[in-house]
Design a protein around this motif. Sequence first.
Motif, short mmCIF file in Angstrom:
data_model
loop_
_atom_site.label_atom_id
_atom_site.label_comp_id
_atom_site.label_asym_id
_atom_site.label_seq_id
_atom_site.Cartn_x
_atom_site.Cartn_y
_atom_site.Cartn_z
N TRP A 1 67.21 14.52 24.63
CA TRP A 1 67.57 15.02 26.05
C TRP A 1 68.37 16.43 25.80
CZ3 TRP A 1 64.43 13.95 29.86
CH2 TRP A 1 63.66 12.71 29.82
N PHE A 2 67.91 17.33 26.47
CA PHE A 2 68.87 18.51 26.73
C PHE A 2 68.75 18.99 28.11
CE2 PHE A 2 69.55 19.83 22.11
CZ PHE A 2 68.70 19.04 21.58
N GLU B 1 71.91 22.85 26.56
CA GLU B 1 72.73 22.08 26.04
C GLU B 1 72.32 20.49 25.70
OE1 GLU B 1 76.56 21.83 28.20
OE2 GLU B 1 75.43 20.53 29.76
N PHE B 2 72.92 19.94 24.58
CA PHE B 2 72.67 18.87 24.10
C PHE B 2 73.06 17.84 25.19
CE2 PHE B 2 72.05 15.08 21.61
CZ PHE B 2 73.16 14.62 21.59
N THR C 1 72.10 6.04 18.20
CA THR C 1 72.17 7.11 19.48
C THR C 1 73.37 8.20 19.26
OG1 THR C 1 73.35 5.85 20.73
CG2 THR C 1 71.02 5.59 20.99
N ASN C 2 73.45 9.22 19.85
CA ASN C 2 74.37 10.15 19.99
C ASN C 2 74.43 10.74 21.25
OD1 ASN C 2 76.76 11.48 19.52
ND2 ASN C 2 75.66 12.93 17.63
N ALA D 1 69.36 14.64 15.92
CA ALA D 1 70.17 15.99 15.71
C ALA D 1 70.70 16.44 17.29
CB ALA D 1 69.07 17.03 15.10
N THR D 2 71.56 17.52 17.10
CA THR D 2 72.09 17.79 18.65
C THR D 2 72.07 19.24 18.62
OG1 THR D 2 74.29 18.15 17.46
CG2 THR D 2 73.90 15.93 18.42
N SER D 3 71.28 19.90 17.94
CA SER D 3 71.26 21.40 18.18
C SER D 3 69.57 21.57 18.62
CB SER D 3 71.22 21.99 16.91
OG SER D 3 72.63 21.88 16.32
N VAL D 4 69.64 22.65 19.57
CA VAL D 4 68.14 22.80 20.04
C VAL D 4 67.28 23.51 19.16
CG1 VAL D 4 67.10 24.85 21.37
CG2 VAL D 4 69.22 23.70 22.21
#
Length: 123
Positions: free
Chosen positions: A36-37, A46-47, A58-59, A104-107
């Motif tokens: 989800w962003f 944004e993440f 999860t993160n 992953a956390t980057s768009v």
Amino acid sequence: QVQLVESGGGLVQDGGSLRLSCAASGLTFNSYAMGWFRQAPGKGREFVATINSKGTGTNYADSVKGRFTISRDNAKNTMYLQMNSLKPEDTAVYYCAARPYIIATSVGDYGYWGQGTQVTVSS
């Protein structure tokens, strides 16, 4: 053709709750990590949160940790974001995204995106 469709957005008061859903089709859902962003007016995307393909990892962004919970139901090809204790600064368009297996956390790490759902938190 991969499709990700978000739903569940809306207008809620400060301190309220919402549950977003992301229904996926056209891909082997249990082989994809999901994320989800969000994007507020005038700001970059944004993440928010991510979950691995099995739902075992999860993160979260620090700004939502302890308030939001990401989950998935691989039998229903659907991911969720339970949002509690919402604040006006959570107001944004929320997008779901998919990438193979690993969180992953980057768009830029995500290849598939939904069209977004608006969340507005009033003070």
